[in-house]
Write an enzyme that holds these catalytic residues in place. Structure first.
Site, PDB file in Angstrom:
ATOM      1  N   SER A   1      -9.882   0.117 -30.494  1.00 37.45           N
ATOM      2  CA  SER A   1      -8.931  -0.852 -31.052  1.00 37.45           C
ATOM      3  C   SER A   1      -7.532  -0.275 -31.184  1.00 37.45           C
ATOM      4  O   SER A   1      -7.348   0.918 -31.457  1.00 37.45           O
ATOM      5  CB  SER A   1      -9.406  -1.324 -32.429  1.00 37.45           C
ATOM      6  OG  SER A   1     -10.580  -2.085 -32.329  1.00 37.45           O
TER       7      SER A   1
ATOM      8  N   GLN B   1     -14.919   6.637 -32.223  1.00 39.02           N
ATOM      9  CA  GLN B   1     -14.615   5.746 -31.093  1.00 39.02           C
ATOM     10  C   GLN B   1     -13.187   5.236 -31.250  1.00 39.02           C
ATOM     11  O   GLN B   1     -12.825   4.748 -32.325  1.00 39.02           O
ATOM     12  CB  GLN B   1     -15.607   4.588 -31.090  1.00 39.02           C
ATOM     13  CG  GLN B   1     -15.325   3.507 -30.068  1.00 39.02           C
ATOM     14  CD  GLN B   1     -16.347   2.381 -30.176  1.00 39.02           C
ATOM     15  OE1 GLN B   1     -17.545   2.617 -30.229  1.00 39.02           O
ATOM     16  NE2 GLN B   1     -15.875   1.143 -30.228  1.00 39.02           N
TER      17      GLN B   1
ATOM     18  N   GLU C   1     -24.116  -1.082 -29.036  1.00 38.64           N
ATOM     19  CA  GLU C   1     -23.776  -1.431 -30.416  1.00 38.64           C
ATOM     20  C   GLU C   1     -24.554  -2.654 -30.882  1.00 38.64           C
ATOM     21  O   GLU C   1     -24.830  -2.816 -32.070  1.00 38.64           O
ATOM     22  CB  GLU C   1     -22.269  -1.695 -30.516  1.00 38.64           C
ATOM     23  CG  GLU C   1     -21.760  -1.817 -31.925  1.00 38.64           C
ATOM     24  CD  GLU C   1     -20.254  -1.940 -31.976  1.00 38.64           C
ATOM     25  OE1 GLU C   1     -19.688  -1.773 -33.069  1.00 38.64           O
ATOM     26  OE2 GLU C   1     -19.638  -2.197 -30.923  1.00 38.64           O
TER      27      GLU C   1
END
Length: 371
Positions: free
Chosen positions: A118, A115, A233
């Site tokens: 950030s 993923q 999540e």
């Protein structure tokens, strides 16, 4: 104990759980092998539709399996970012033809997913991300930098967020894409943490071509994809994480009884027990929500704060029970020290504690924002 939990226990009774810590390559290979065995036993992706290698049992069943694995001390799925975090969003936003290509090898850990949310200047504030995707024919050219991508250096695929709107468009101008990690223009560098492990990576994208097949959802509609991912999540994966923490607390309590803990160590143990009790009540609410077929919304921030508090207090208590000598070691980092060091990031990764409390205050309690 449900039938699914019984299946998990039977599987683990016949499956070795000795996962090496070092070297990284050996650890990764052992984790891949474990997930493949779990998948072949029908337990890695129970919530997925049968067409993609699942059992069609829904997220509540996934939470039950996650809890049973966590309580047994089973290793984390090496491809949990894909199976637990990204897959629910892919199922919601991607058509069957691409799911047939992506999901089966994801479930068996034949292809690892990472993923890429950030950035150095946009961690918890995803709406401020600067990675840019510029239209190029029927696709896009992506340039930017991502950081803290779990197993990014070993991933086959990555799901990233990039800005397709104007620079100030915030969450309204973000689009989600899936990209092969070997695409020209992608450079991946390992990141070594305080514990000496390198399961994270930073990813540099220099004019990376993404075709139309990489689009997830709608152009400028990536915020909806991101919120779906963050909700997942804090769903079944949160249930599993809580079970792991509960097992860790058991180790701490055994040590506290043996050592007859006093003073600061005793206080930390009591605080850890309280935090775990509160987290368990929160996890009960998450399981009820999943059983009703709902996806966690803003209340997911409560789960994240609870997980953070419990993890950090359990780690502090464990280290306090070990005493000052625990900080002097040779060879591999001792388990209580590794747990403590890793726990320091719990209030940062997945959304900082401050941002989660802002969400709780503004969206759940209706408190006014600062002018």
């Amino acid at each position: 104990m449900t039938a699914l939990a019984d299946e998990v226990r039977a599987f683990l009774a016949d499956t070795p759980l000795d996962i090496p810590v070092d070297p990284l390559e050996a650890r990764f290979a052992a984790l891949v092998a474990f997930q493949r065995r779990l998948h072949d036993a029908g337990l890695a992706t129970v919530s997925w539709p049968e067409a993609y290698g699942g059992r069609g049992l829904g997220p509540a069943a996934a939470a039950e399996v996650a809890r049973a694995l966590g309580e047994a001390g089973a290793p984390e799925l090496v491809n949990f970012v894909g199976t637990d975090v990204l897959a629910p969003a892919l199922l919601a936003f991607v058509e069957p033809e691409r799911l047939e290509r992506w999901l089966p090898p994801m479930g068996r850990a034949d292809e690892i997913w990472c993923q890429m949310f950030s950035e150095p200047d946009a961690g918890s504030d995803l709406a401020n991300l600067g990675t840019r995707a510029v239209a190029d024919g029927d696709g896009w050219r992506v340039t930017g930098q991502k950081v803290w991508s779990t197993w990014g250096q070993l991933a086959t695929w990555g799901l990233l967020l990039a800005r397709t709107g104007e620079p100030g468009s915030r969450h309204r101008g973000i689009t989600a894409f899936v990209v092969p990690m070997d695409t020209p223009g992608i450079e991946i560098r390992e990141l070594t943490t305080m514990t000496g492990e390198a399961e994270f990576a930073e990813v540099f994208l220099d004019d990376v071509r993404v075709g139309p097949e990489g689009l997830v959802g709608q152009v400028d509609g990536g915020w909806a994809v991101a919120m779906h991912i963050l909700g997942a999540e804090r769903g079944p994966y949160a249930v599993r994480r809580a079970a792991v923490l509960r097992a860790s607390l058991g180790v701490v309590l055994d040590r506290a009884r043996k050592e007859r803990a006093e003073g600061r160590a005793r206080q930390l143990v009591l605080r850890a027990v309280t935090a775990m009790f509160l987290l368990d009540r929160r996890i009960d609410a998450v399981v009820e929500l999943l059983a009703a077929g709902e996806v966690p919304g803003a209340e997911a921030a409560l789960t994240k704060v609870g997980l953070t508090e419990a993890e950090q207090l359990i780690a502090q208590a464990w280290l306090a029970l070990e005493g000052p000598d625990a900080m002097a070691w040779t060879g591999p980092v001792p388990a209580p020290v590794a747990a403590f060091l890793y726990s320091r990031g719990a209030s940062i990764y997945g959304g900082t504690a401050q941002v989660q409390r802002n969400i709780i205050g503004e969206r759940l309690l209706g408190l006014p924002r600062d002018p």
